[in-house]
Design a protein around this motif. Structure first.
Motif, PDB file in Angstrom:
ATOM      1  N   ASP A 155       0.851  -1.195   0.000  1.00 44.35           N
ATOM      2  CA  ASP A 155       0.000   0.000   0.000  1.00 44.35           C
ATOM      3  C   ASP A 155       0.883   1.240   0.000  1.00 44.35           C
ATOM      4  O   ASP A 155       1.617   1.486   0.966  1.00 44.35           O
ATOM      5  CB  ASP A 155      -0.907  -0.015   1.236  1.00 44.35           C
ATOM      6  N   TYR A 156       0.816   2.017  -1.061  1.00 44.93           N
ATOM      7  CA  TYR A 156       1.678   3.190  -1.203  1.00 44.93           C
ATOM      8  C   TYR A 156       1.464   4.192  -0.072  1.00 44.93           C
ATOM      9  O   TYR A 156       2.408   4.801   0.427  1.00 44.93           O
ATOM     10  CB  TYR A 156       1.426   3.865  -2.553  1.00 44.93           C
ATOM     11  N   SER A 157       0.235   4.352   0.346  1.00 42.31           N
ATOM     12  CA  SER A 157      -0.096   5.340   1.373  1.00 42.31           C
ATOM     13  C   SER A 157       0.272   4.870   2.780  1.00 42.31           C
ATOM     14  O   SER A 157       0.647   5.680   3.636  1.00 42.31           O
ATOM     15  CB  SER A 157      -1.591   5.681   1.335  1.00 42.31           C
ATOM     16  N   GLU A 158       0.184   3.563   3.006  1.00 40.58           N
ATOM     17  CA  GLU A 158       0.340   3.034   4.360  1.00 40.58           C
ATOM     18  C   GLU A 158       1.751   2.540   4.690  1.00 40.58           C
ATOM     19  O   GLU A 158       2.169   2.580   5.848  1.00 40.58           O
ATOM     20  CB  GLU A 158      -0.657   1.883   4.577  1.00 40.58           C
ATOM     21  N   SER A 159       2.472   2.056   3.694  1.00 40.30           N
ATOM     22  CA  SER A 159       3.779   1.442   3.955  1.00 40.30           C
ATOM     23  C   SER A 159       4.913   2.337   3.466  1.00 40.30           C
ATOM     24  O   SER A 159       5.058   2.573   2.263  1.00 40.30           O
ATOM     25  CB  SER A 159       3.872   0.076   3.257  1.00 40.30           C
ATOM     26  N   ARG A 160       5.734   2.800   4.394  1.00 44.44           N
ATOM     27  CA  ARG A 160       6.855   3.665   4.015  1.00 44.44           C
ATOM     28  C   ARG A 160       7.867   2.898   3.172  1.00 44.44           C
ATOM     29  O   ARG A 160       8.414   3.435   2.191  1.00 44.44           O
ATOM     30  CB  ARG A 160       7.534   4.226   5.262  1.00 44.44           C
ATOM     31  N   ASP A 161       8.150   1.637   3.553  1.00 47.03           N
ATOM     32  CA  ASP A 161       9.119   0.848   2.796  1.00 47.03           C
ATOM     33  C   ASP A 161       8.660   0.651   1.355  1.00 47.03           C
ATOM     34  O   ASP A 161       9.453   0.783   0.410  1.00 47.03           O
ATOM     35  CB  ASP A 161       9.335  -0.512   3.465  1.00 47.03           C
ATOM     36  N   HIS A 162       7.364   0.314   1.196  1.00 46.35           N
ATOM     37  CA  HIS A 162       6.833   0.132  -0.158  1.00 46.35           C
ATOM     38  C   HIS A 162       6.882   1.453  -0.918  1.00 46.35           C
ATOM     39  O   HIS A 162       7.260   1.482  -2.104  1.00 46.35           O
ATOM     40  CB  HIS A 162       5.396  -0.390  -0.093  1.00 46.35           C
ATOM     41  N   ARG A 163       6.501   2.529  -0.262  1.00 50.38           N
ATOM     42  CA  ARG A 163       6.496   3.842  -0.910  1.00 50.38           C
ATOM     43  C   ARG A 163       7.898   4.230  -1.368  1.00 50.38           C
ATOM     44  O   ARG A 163       8.083   4.732  -2.491  1.00 50.38           O
ATOM     45  CB  ARG A 163       5.936   4.886   0.061  1.00 50.38           C
ATOM     46  N   ASN A 164       8.897   3.985  -0.526  1.00 47.97           N
ATOM     47  CA  ASN A 164      10.274   4.311  -0.902  1.00 47.97           C
ATOM     48  C   ASN A 164      10.737   3.495  -2.107  1.00 47.97           C
ATOM     49  O   ASN A 164      11.440   4.004  -2.986  1.00 47.97           O
ATOM     50  CB  ASN A 164      11.207   4.055   0.278  1.00 47.97           C
ATOM     51  N   ALA A 165      10.335   2.218  -2.143  1.00 45.99           N
ATOM     52  CA  ALA A 165      10.726   1.355  -3.262  1.00 45.99           C
ATOM     53  C   ALA A 165      10.070   1.816  -4.560  1.00 45.99           C
ATOM     54  O   ALA A 165      10.721   1.895  -5.610  1.00 45.99           O
ATOM     55  CB  ALA A 165      10.355  -0.092  -2.963  1.00 45.99           C
ATOM     56  N   VAL A 166       8.775   2.137  -4.490  1.00 50.28           N
ATOM     57  CA  VAL A 166       8.062   2.619  -5.679  1.00 50.28           C
ATOM     58  C   VAL A 166       8.664   3.938  -6.151  1.00 50.28           C
ATOM     59  O   VAL A 166       8.878   4.155  -7.357  1.00 50.28           O
ATOM     60  CB  VAL A 166       6.565   2.788  -5.389  1.00 50.28           C
ATOM     61  N   ASN A 167       8.960   4.822  -5.204  1.00 48.86           N
ATOM     62  CA  ASN A 167       9.552   6.108  -5.571  1.00 48.86           C
ATOM     63  C   ASN A 167      10.928   5.927  -6.207  1.00 48.86           C
ATOM     64  O   ASN A 167      11.326   6.712  -7.081  1.00 48.86           O
ATOM     65  CB  ASN A 167       9.668   7.005  -4.335  1.00 48.86           C
ATOM     66  N   GLY A 168      11.648   4.885  -5.773  1.00 49.09           N
ATOM     67  CA  GLY A 168      12.939   4.606  -6.386  1.00 49.09           C
ATOM     68  C   GLY A 168      12.798   4.237  -7.849  1.00 49.09           C
ATOM     69  O   GLY A 168      13.569   4.688  -8.702  1.00 49.09           O
ATOM     70  N   ILE A 169      11.792   3.428  -8.159  1.00 50.53           N
ATOM     71  CA  ILE A 169      11.533   3.045  -9.551  1.00 50.53           C
ATOM     72  C   ILE A 169      11.055   4.259 -10.355  1.00 50.53           C
ATOM     73  O   ILE A 169      11.495   4.490 -11.486  1.00 50.53           O
ATOM     74  CB  ILE A 169      10.486   1.912  -9.605  1.00 50.53           C
ATOM     75  N   ASP A 170      10.158   5.041  -9.752  1.00 49.33           N
ATOM     76  CA  ASP A 170       9.634   6.229 -10.422  1.00 49.33           C
ATOM     77  C   ASP A 170      10.757   7.216 -10.729  1.00 49.33           C
ATOM     78  O   ASP A 170      10.834   7.784 -11.827  1.00 49.33           O
ATOM     79  CB  ASP A 170       8.579   6.879  -9.527  1.00 49.33           C
ATOM     80  N   SER A 171      11.646   7.400  -9.765  1.00 50.06           N
ATOM     81  CA  SER A 171      12.773   8.311  -9.961  1.00 50.06           C
ATOM     82  C   SER A 171      13.706   7.807 -11.055  1.00 50.06           C
ATOM     83  O   SER A 171      14.194   8.593 -11.885  1.00 50.06           O
ATOM     84  CB  SER A 171      13.543   8.457  -8.641  1.00 50.06           C
ATOM     85  N   ALA A 172      13.958   6.496 -11.068  1.00 51.75           N
ATOM     86  CA  ALA A 172      14.806   5.921 -12.113  1.00 51.75           C
ATOM     87  C   ALA A 172      14.172   6.097 -13.487  1.00 51.75           C
ATOM     88  O   ALA A 172      14.858   6.388 -14.469  1.00 51.75           O
ATOM     89  CB  ALA A 172      15.057   4.440 -11.824  1.00 51.75           C
TER      90      ALA A 172
END
Length: 233
Positions: free
Chosen positions: A74-91
């Motif tokens: 859950d992007y909104s609830e999990s910081r670890d998941h959010r950081n991983a998704v943001n890493g892909i988005d940034s790449a």
């Protein structure tokens, strides 16, 4: 300049290759593992998900990228998941900026390393495996099992069997596992398939699984991230 309006001209296969490169070079192990989990889902013959992931990476916006990875957290609830998704988005942003001649990809990578305070020479290609050949094989098998990368595990088994029968191959295999690059890894497994061959998705995924697992071992060895932390992501 708005990232949402930038285009990705690359194929899905090329996009994945570039993503892996950027994430490895910038030390985004969490994002790399998330991408690997998504590709594993694609590997399970889930054609609908392949279309979703391909659309998000090749044509989509930031919101599409977040949506494509919602199966894993859950992007909104999990910081670890959010950081991983943001890493892909940034790449992906770096890849699109490079394709649009805004900023070369290597400059984006170097900037991230500088901001993180890392040496410019700590990239994936320069990491070595300090373990013995036998221990490396044991740890690779364990990691592939934990990540449920069954095709990678089977391909590793074939290489181990060949190394037990062919001294020349064993020497090459040892050298690749100790200090080989991504290209070296693809080459050493080429006897069982051509990495970029049409219809070669299963072989490509198996090789990538071994490549990413070896990277986790190397990150563990130099203290970037422990293997336990990587497998718990």
């Amino acid at each position: 300049m708005d990232f949402i309006r930038l285009q990705n001209p690359h194929s899905f296969t090329k996009t994945i290759e570039l993503l892996r490169h950027v994430l490895l070079e910038t030390g985004r192990v969490d994002a790399y593992i998330l991408l690997d989990r998504a590709l594993f889902k694609v590997e399970q013959d889930e054609k609908d998900y392949r279309r979703e992931l391909e659309q998000a990476l090749c044509e989509g916006t930031t919101l599409d990228v977040r949506s494509a990875f919602h199966h894993f957290g859950d992007y909104s609830e999990s910081r670890d998941h959010r950081n991983a998704v943001n890493g892909i988005d940034s790449a992906m942003s770096s890849i699109k900026e490079d394709a649009s001649n805004i900023l070369p990809l290597q400059e984006s990578i170097d900037f991230v390393k500088t901001m993180k305070g890392e040496r410019r020479d700590i990239g994936y290609l320069r990491l070595h495996t300090p373990y013995t050949f036998e221990l490396t094989l044991e740890m690779l098998d364990f990691t592939l099992t934990k990540l449920r990368r069954h095709r990678g595990k089977e391909l590793l088994r074939k290489a181990i069997e060949k190394s037990e029968q062919d001294a020349g191959f064993q020497s090459k295999f040892k050298d690749v596992l100790e200090k080989g690059t991504t290209l070296d890894i693809r080459d050493v497994f080429s006897e069982w398939g051509t990495y970029f061959a049409a219809g070669g998705l299963n072989h490509r995924n198996a090789v990538d699984a071994i490549d990413s697992s070896l990277h986790l071992l190397r990150c563990n060895a130099v203290g970037i991230q422990t293997l336990r932390e990587s497998l718990e992501l």
